[in-house]
Design a protein around this motif. Structure first.
Motif, PDB file in Angstrom:
ATOM      1  N   UNK A  47     -26.091   0.594  30.163  1.00 52.79           N
ATOM      2  CA  UNK A  47     -26.868   1.100  29.030  1.00 52.79           C
ATOM      3  C   UNK A  47     -28.285   0.519  29.065  1.00 52.79           C
ATOM      4  N   UNK A  48     -29.271   1.403  28.983  1.00 50.37           N
ATOM      5  CA  UNK A  48     -30.663   0.978  29.079  1.00 50.37           C
ATOM      6  C   UNK A  48     -31.053   0.074  27.924  1.00 50.37           C
TER       7      UNK A  48
ATOM      8  N   UNK B 229     -34.371  -3.337  19.761  1.00 49.27           N
ATOM      9  CA  UNK B 229     -34.631  -4.256  18.656  1.00 49.27           C
ATOM     10  C   UNK B 229     -33.385  -4.448  17.795  1.00 49.27           C
ATOM     11  N   UNK B 230     -32.639  -3.369  17.556  1.00 51.87           N
ATOM     12  CA  UNK B 230     -31.418  -3.471  16.762  1.00 51.87           C
ATOM     13  C   UNK B 230     -30.349  -4.262  17.508  1.00 51.87           C
ATOM     14  N   UNK B 231     -30.241  -4.040  18.794  1.00 45.72           N
ATOM     15  CA  UNK B 231     -29.262  -4.772  19.582  1.00 45.72           C
ATOM     16  C   UNK B 231     -29.587  -6.263  19.589  1.00 45.72           C
ATOM     17  N   UNK B 232     -30.849  -6.576  19.750  1.00 38.82           N
ATOM     18  CA  UNK B 232     -31.274  -7.979  19.695  1.00 38.82           C
ATOM     19  C   UNK B 232     -30.894  -8.596  18.351  1.00 38.82           C
ATOM     20  N   UNK B 233     -31.131  -7.879  17.260  1.00 36.81           N
ATOM     21  CA  UNK B 233     -30.820  -8.405  15.924  1.00 36.81           C
ATOM     22  C   UNK B 233     -29.317  -8.644  15.772  1.00 36.81           C
ATOM     23  N   UNK B 234     -28.513  -7.720  16.262  1.00 32.79           N
ATOM     24  CA  UNK B 234     -27.064  -7.862  16.139  1.00 32.79           C
ATOM     25  C   UNK B 234     -26.556  -9.087  16.892  1.00 32.79           C
ATOM     26  N   UNK B 235     -27.071  -9.285  18.103  1.00 38.05           N
ATOM     27  CA  UNK B 235     -26.593 -10.417  18.903  1.00 38.05           C
ATOM     28  C   UNK B 235     -27.034 -11.741  18.305  1.00 38.05           C
ATOM     29  N   UNK B 236     -28.326 -11.876  18.067  1.00 38.84           N
ATOM     30  CA  UNK B 236     -28.850 -13.151  17.595  1.00 38.84           C
ATOM     31  C   UNK B 236     -28.395 -13.461  16.171  1.00 38.84           C
TER      32      UNK B 236
ATOM     33  N   UNK C 218     -22.919   2.032  22.024  1.00 42.19           N
ATOM     34  CA  UNK C 218     -23.365   3.110  21.130  1.00 42.19           C
ATOM     35  C   UNK C 218     -24.860   3.375  21.259  1.00 42.19           C
ATOM     36  N   UNK C 219     -25.527   2.653  22.139  1.00 41.55           N
ATOM     37  CA  UNK C 219     -26.952   2.843  22.443  1.00 41.55           C
ATOM     38  C   UNK C 219     -27.869   2.695  21.226  1.00 41.55           C
TER      39      UNK C 219
END
Length: 298
Positions: free
Chosen positions: A269-270, A247-254, A242-243
């Motif tokens: 996806x960049x 920073x948001x992707x990092x938060x979701x994973x960790x 969903x791109x």
């Protein structure tokens, strides 16, 4: 017959014999390909597609060929001048723990290993960037390749394996496999398995259903028929497709990952490329080590 004519005939006969011998020697010295010992290949019963059930290495030569290089095979000249390609060397995988289930959503929770798995499709530059970031930090990834992507970017199969990562099957066209008939599902799995076999010498260990987190009983049955004893699911899905911002992707994973987790990510996806360095740093601070899916379940 005069002496001169006898001399001419003897000379012509010698020339003919030398020409024939020279042709024979040329054929012997041209390096006609030899058949490869099939014991060195990762052969999986049930690779299905009858057009590719014959090992291309068996072409009538004598004795075993030299081991194939780990990188792309170099074309070898034949006696007729045509070029053939040596079969690729299959990856060596660690044995799985006896307790490994048919469908794996996560590994041992008491351990400190995690598996970062990637949908193998999209821009090869992004895929290469992800692999390079992981390699710079000593992380190992698992790429679940889509067969149509391998058709377009065949070099990526060896690039994944040569970096110490793992390669698996994510169907040929990434359609909704759960809605297919058994024959259609099997064809989707088998076609991708065929690409993997021809490019890497192995169909890989893992199958992951397309457009689904878990495999239905029908899909598991068809995967097993093709040669896959295990299905690889996941327990962490940060929806990078969903791109979101890096920073948001990092938060979701960790915020979701823990020992044994299998994280589902995407190569095209960049935001995933941008987030990966911080994700790997965060995993290291938490004492977690990214390993391949096979290492996670070993």
């Amino acid at each position: 017959m005069t002496a001169d004519r006898r001399t001419v005939l003897r000379t012509a006969a010698k020339l003919a014999a030398l020409t024939a011998a020279g042709g024979f020697l040329a054929a012997c010295e041209s390096g006609a390909p030899r058949r490869t010992d099939p014991g060195g290949l990762a052969v999986h019963p049930g690779t299905v597609d009858p057009q590719h059930t014959t090992d291309p290495a068996w072409n009538g030569g004598e004795g075993p060929a030299s081991p194939a290089p780990s990188g792309p095979a170099e074309p070898q000249p034949t006696a007729t001048g045509a070029a053939t390609t040596a079969p690729p060397t299959p990856p060596v995988l660690p044995p799985l723990a006896p307790s490994t289930p048919v469908e794996v959503a996560y590994g041992p929770r008491t351990g400190k290993n995690v598996a970062l798995t990637f949908h193998g499709a999209g821009d090869p530059k992004m895929a290469t960037a992800l692999l390079e970031i992981a390699e710079q930090r000593g992380a190992k990834l698992t790429v679940m390749a889509v067969g149509s992507w391998l058709d377009q970017q065949p070099q990526m199969a060896r690039r994944v394996l040569d970096g110490g990562h793992e390669l698996g099957n994510h169907t040929q066209n990434h359609l909704n496999i759960s809605a297919m008939t058994p024959d259609q599902a099997r064809a989707e799995i088998a076609q991708c398995a065929d690409r993997l076999q021809r490019l890497t010498g192995s169909i890989g260990r893992w199958f992951r259903p397309s457009a689904a987190q878990y495999a239905t009983p029908m899909v598991r049955e068809q995967a097993k028929a093709v040669g896959y004893e295990h299905v690889l699911s996941f327990d962490v899905d940060p929806h990078d497709y969903a791109d979101p911002t890096a920073a948001e992707l990092q938060r979701r994973i960790l915020g979701s990952v823990r020992g044994g987790s299998v994280v589902a990510l995407h190569m095209g996806h960049q935001c995933t490329v941008d987030a990966l360095p911080a994700v790997l740093d965060g995993l290291a601070k938490a004492g977690l080590t990214p390993v391949t899916a096979s290492q996670l379940c070993a």
